[in-house]
Design a protein around this motif. Sequence first.
Motif, PDB file in Angstrom:
ATOM      1  N   VAL A  20      52.668  -6.945  36.199  1.00 29.21           N
ATOM      2  CA  VAL A  20      52.878  -7.932  37.253  1.00 29.21           C
ATOM      3  C   VAL A  20      53.124  -7.251  38.594  1.00 29.21           C
ATOM      4  O   VAL A  20      52.484  -7.578  39.594  1.00 29.21           O
ATOM      5  N   TYR A  72      51.035  -5.012  43.141  1.00 28.30           N
ATOM      6  CA  TYR A  72      51.068  -6.367  42.589  1.00 28.30           C
ATOM      7  C   TYR A  72      49.743  -6.690  41.913  1.00 28.30           C
ATOM      8  O   TYR A  72      48.671  -6.328  42.415  1.00 28.30           O
ATOM      9  N   VAL A 108      49.560 -12.564  41.318  1.00 24.91           N
ATOM     10  CA  VAL A 108      50.883 -12.861  41.870  1.00 24.91           C
ATOM     11  C   VAL A 108      51.022 -12.437  43.325  1.00 24.91           C
ATOM     12  O   VAL A 108      52.065 -12.681  43.937  1.00 24.91           O
ATOM     13  N   ARG A 159      53.020 -14.240  46.251  1.00 21.70           N
ATOM     14  CA  ARG A 159      54.020 -15.137  45.656  1.00 21.70           C
ATOM     15  C   ARG A 159      55.224 -14.379  45.108  1.00 21.70           C
ATOM     16  O   ARG A 159      56.344 -14.894  45.155  1.00 21.70           O
ATOM     17  N   PHE A 160      54.992 -13.196  44.572  1.00 17.46           N
ATOM     18  CA  PHE A 160      56.064 -12.397  43.971  1.00 17.46           C
ATOM     19  C   PHE A 160      56.385 -11.214  44.867  1.00 17.46           C
ATOM     20  O   PHE A 160      55.500 -10.653  45.516  1.00 17.46           O
ATOM     21  N   MET A 205      60.258 -14.485  42.546  1.00 18.45           N
ATOM     22  CA  MET A 205      59.053 -15.235  42.197  1.00 18.45           C
ATOM     23  C   MET A 205      59.095 -16.587  42.889  1.00 18.45           C
ATOM     24  O   MET A 205      59.982 -17.398  42.628  1.00 18.45           O
ATOM     25  N   ASP A 239      52.379 -18.921  35.030  1.00 19.23           N
ATOM     26  CA  ASP A 239      53.346 -17.817  35.119  1.00 19.23           C
ATOM     27  C   ASP A 239      54.315 -17.819  33.934  1.00 19.23           C
ATOM     28  O   ASP A 239      55.124 -16.896  33.792  1.00 19.23           O
TER      29      ASP A 239
END
Length: 124
Positions: A48, A60, A64, A67-68, A83, A90
């Motif tokens: 992730v 990343y 993701v 977003r993360f 997150m 997810d």
Amino acid sequence: QVHLVESGGGLVQPGGSLRLSCTASGRTFSMFNMGWFRQAPGKERESVAAIRSSTGSTYYADSVKGRFTISRDNAKNTVFLQMNSLKPEDTAVYYCAAQAATGTWIPTGRYGYWGQGTQVTVSS
């Protein structure tokens, strides 16, 4: 030996946020690159995000990005995964892992130490 303990998982609605934490003990935390992985039911484990020990560089997965956010606090021996904008896809067990920081950084490479995992469920 490095012992890793994750926390912060839970049930969240789509579009919501969660912050995972992973605290390490046993060896000098700053000597390890750290990564977050996840495994959904019936699927293979996937990388992730990851953060390099020496420079703080991050990696990343495409799924993701944006977003993360992965970060680390070496003083607290902790790595975080923020997150946001969570989606049902997810949903998975999330694991943190430690990788000895030697030579070239391969964020999706081999990790020698793993936590027990924390469940993240995104559902309305």
